[in-house]
Design a protein around this motif. Structure first.
Motif, PDB file in Angstrom:
ATOM      1  N   ILE A   1      15.174 -12.356  29.344  1.00  0.00           N
ATOM      2  CA  ILE A   1      16.122 -12.342  30.462  1.00  0.00           C
ATOM      3  C   ILE A   1      15.700 -11.313  31.505  1.00  0.00           C
ATOM      4  O   ILE A   1      15.745 -11.577  32.708  1.00  0.00           O
ATOM      5  CB  ILE A   1      17.563 -12.054  29.962  1.00  0.00           C
ATOM      6  CG1 ILE A   1      18.022 -13.131  28.991  1.00  0.00           C
ATOM      7  CG2 ILE A   1      18.525 -11.887  31.123  1.00  0.00           C
ATOM      8  CD1 ILE A   1      18.083 -14.516  29.573  1.00  0.00           C
ATOM      9  N   ARG A   2      15.277 -10.146  31.049  1.00  0.00           N
ATOM     10  CA  ARG A   2      14.807  -9.113  31.985  1.00  0.00           C
ATOM     11  C   ARG A   2      13.589  -9.600  32.755  1.00  0.00           C
ATOM     12  O   ARG A   2      13.474  -9.370  33.967  1.00  0.00           O
ATOM     13  CB  ARG A   2      14.486  -7.829  31.229  1.00  0.00           C
ATOM     14  CG  ARG A   2      15.713  -7.088  30.787  1.00  0.00           C
ATOM     15  CD  ARG A   2      15.373  -5.783  30.107  1.00  0.00           C
ATOM     16  NE  ARG A   2      16.592  -5.106  29.706  1.00  0.00           N
ATOM     17  CZ  ARG A   2      16.710  -4.369  28.628  1.00  0.00           C
ATOM     18  NH1 ARG A   2      15.675  -4.174  27.836  1.00  0.00           N
ATOM     19  NH2 ARG A   2      17.858  -3.798  28.339  1.00  0.00           N
ATOM     20  N   ASP A   3      12.650 -10.257  32.068  1.00  0.00           N
ATOM     21  CA  ASP A   3      11.459 -10.791  32.733  1.00  0.00           C
ATOM     22  C   ASP A   3      11.833 -11.849  33.773  1.00  0.00           C
ATOM     23  O   ASP A   3      11.289 -11.860  34.888  1.00  0.00           O
ATOM     24  CB  ASP A   3      10.484 -11.393  31.713  1.00  0.00           C
ATOM     25  CG  ASP A   3       9.841 -10.346  30.816  1.00  0.00           C
ATOM     26  OD1 ASP A   3       9.905  -9.142  31.165  1.00  0.00           O
ATOM     27  OD2 ASP A   3       9.282 -10.741  29.762  1.00  0.00           O
ATOM     28  N   GLU A   4      12.756 -12.728  33.428  1.00  0.00           N
ATOM     29  CA  GLU A   4      13.195 -13.763  34.359  1.00  0.00           C
ATOM     30  C   GLU A   4      13.896 -13.146  35.573  1.00  0.00           C
ATOM     31  O   GLU A   4      13.713 -13.603  36.700  1.00  0.00           O
ATOM     32  CB  GLU A   4      14.117 -14.768  33.668  1.00  0.00           C
ATOM     33  CG  GLU A   4      13.374 -15.672  32.701  1.00  0.00           C
ATOM     34  CD  GLU A   4      14.325 -16.601  31.931  1.00  0.00           C
ATOM     35  OE1 GLU A   4      15.531 -16.670  32.261  1.00  0.00           O
ATOM     36  OE2 GLU A   4      13.838 -17.266  31.013  1.00  0.00           O
TER      37      GLU A   4
ATOM     38  N   SER B   1      11.291 -11.594  37.793  1.00  0.00           N
ATOM     39  CA  SER B   1      10.580 -12.660  38.499  1.00  0.00           C
ATOM     40  C   SER B   1      11.430 -13.214  39.641  1.00  0.00           C
ATOM     41  O   SER B   1      10.934 -13.466  40.735  1.00  0.00           O
ATOM     42  CB  SER B   1      10.223 -13.769  37.509  1.00  0.00           C
ATOM     43  OG  SER B   1       9.617 -14.845  38.179  1.00  0.00           O
ATOM     44  N   ALA B   2      12.708 -13.392  39.411  1.00  0.00           N
ATOM     45  CA  ALA B   2      13.615 -13.893  40.445  1.00  0.00           C
ATOM     46  C   ALA B   2      13.712 -12.907  41.602  1.00  0.00           C
ATOM     47  O   ALA B   2      13.704 -13.304  42.769  1.00  0.00           O
ATOM     48  CB  ALA B   2      14.991 -14.181  39.855  1.00  0.00           C
TER      49      ALA B   2
ATOM     50  N   THR C   1      11.436 -10.804  42.511  1.00  0.00           N
ATOM     51  CA  THR C   1      10.163 -10.860  43.196  1.00  0.00           C
ATOM     52  C   THR C   1      10.128 -12.024  44.192  1.00  0.00           C
ATOM     53  O   THR C   1       9.611 -11.903  45.299  1.00  0.00           O
ATOM     54  CB  THR C   1       8.991 -10.997  42.191  1.00  0.00           C
ATOM     55  OG1 THR C   1       9.035  -9.891  41.305  1.00  0.00           O
ATOM     56  CG2 THR C   1       7.661 -11.046  42.888  1.00  0.00           C
ATOM     57  N   ARG C   2      10.717 -13.146  43.778  1.00  0.00           N
ATOM     58  CA  ARG C   2      10.766 -14.333  44.656  1.00  0.00           C
ATOM     59  C   ARG C   2      11.866 -14.213  45.700  1.00  0.00           C
ATOM     60  O   ARG C   2      12.002 -15.061  46.567  1.00  0.00           O
ATOM     61  CB  ARG C   2      11.001 -15.595  43.829  1.00  0.00           C
ATOM     62  CG  ARG C   2       9.850 -15.961  42.912  1.00  0.00           C
ATOM     63  CD  ARG C   2      10.028 -17.330  42.269  1.00  0.00           C
ATOM     64  NE  ARG C   2      11.362 -17.578  41.736  1.00  0.00           N
ATOM     65  CZ  ARG C   2      11.749 -17.351  40.475  1.00  0.00           C
ATOM     66  NH1 ARG C   2      10.907 -16.845  39.610  1.00  0.00           N
ATOM     67  NH2 ARG C   2      12.982 -17.619  40.088  1.00  0.00           N
ATOM     68  N   GLY C   3      12.715 -13.180  45.588  1.00  0.00           N
ATOM     69  CA  GLY C   3      13.797 -12.992  46.527  1.00  0.00           C
ATOM     70  C   GLY C   3      15.034 -13.803  46.215  1.00  0.00           C
ATOM     71  O   GLY C   3      15.884 -14.009  47.054  1.00  0.00           O
ATOM     72  N   VAL C   4      15.145 -14.278  44.971  1.00  0.00           N
ATOM     73  CA  VAL C   4      16.289 -15.098  44.575  1.00  0.00           C
ATOM     74  C   VAL C   4      17.502 -14.229  44.315  1.00  0.00           C
ATOM     75  O   VAL C   4      18.620 -14.578  44.664  1.00  0.00           O
ATOM     76  CB  VAL C   4      15.945 -15.937  43.318  1.00  0.00           C
ATOM     77  CG1 VAL C   4      17.157 -16.685  42.813  1.00  0.00           C
ATOM     78  CG2 VAL C   4      14.802 -16.882  43.630  1.00  0.00           C
ATOM     79  N   ALA C   5      17.318 -13.092  43.668  1.00  0.00           N
ATOM     80  CA  ALA C   5      18.458 -12.240  43.307  1.00  0.00           C
ATOM     81  C   ALA C   5      18.475 -10.968  44.115  1.00  0.00           C
ATOM     82  O   ALA C   5      17.550 -10.495  44.618  1.00  0.00           O
ATOM     83  CB  ALA C   5      18.401 -11.900  41.824  1.00  0.00           C
TER      84      ALA C   5
END
Length: 94
Positions: free
Chosen positions: A81-84, A87-88, A90-94
């Motif tokens: 969950i931490r990795d996801e 990653s999110a 980094t993509r600017g999702v969260a």
């Protein structure tokens, strides 16, 4: 709650969250006549899932209170969950 007839009131009650209730009421109030059954069915399914999850949580709490342990086999997915989440971000999702 699955044995009861679902109503707008019972769906609101099962949703629990004020924001979910508000969203449901907004959608059901804005639905046209030919859409209302579809909107109701969608939120009935969501509410039924929430009610079932709440009941399962109460059952787990009851068993834990009696035995001191949570029943079932549990897998720690904290790192995934931490990795996801990283990653999110980094993509600017969260």
């Amino acid at each position: 709650m699955s044995d009861q007839t679902w109503t707008i009131e019972s769906i609101c009650e099962a949703l629990g969250s004020p924001s979910a209730k508000q969203r449901f009421l907004s959608e059901i109030n804005r639905a046209s006549v030919h859409e209302i059954v579809t909107v109701f069915a969608k939120w009935q399914a969501i509410a039924a899932g929430m009610a079932a999850a709440a009941e399962r949580g109460r059952e787990l709490a009851r068993v834990e209170a009696q035995t001191g342990e949570m029943p079932g086999e549990w897998i720690d997915v904290t790192d995934r969950i931490r990795d996801e989440a990283a990653s999110a971000r980094t993509r600017g999702v969260a």
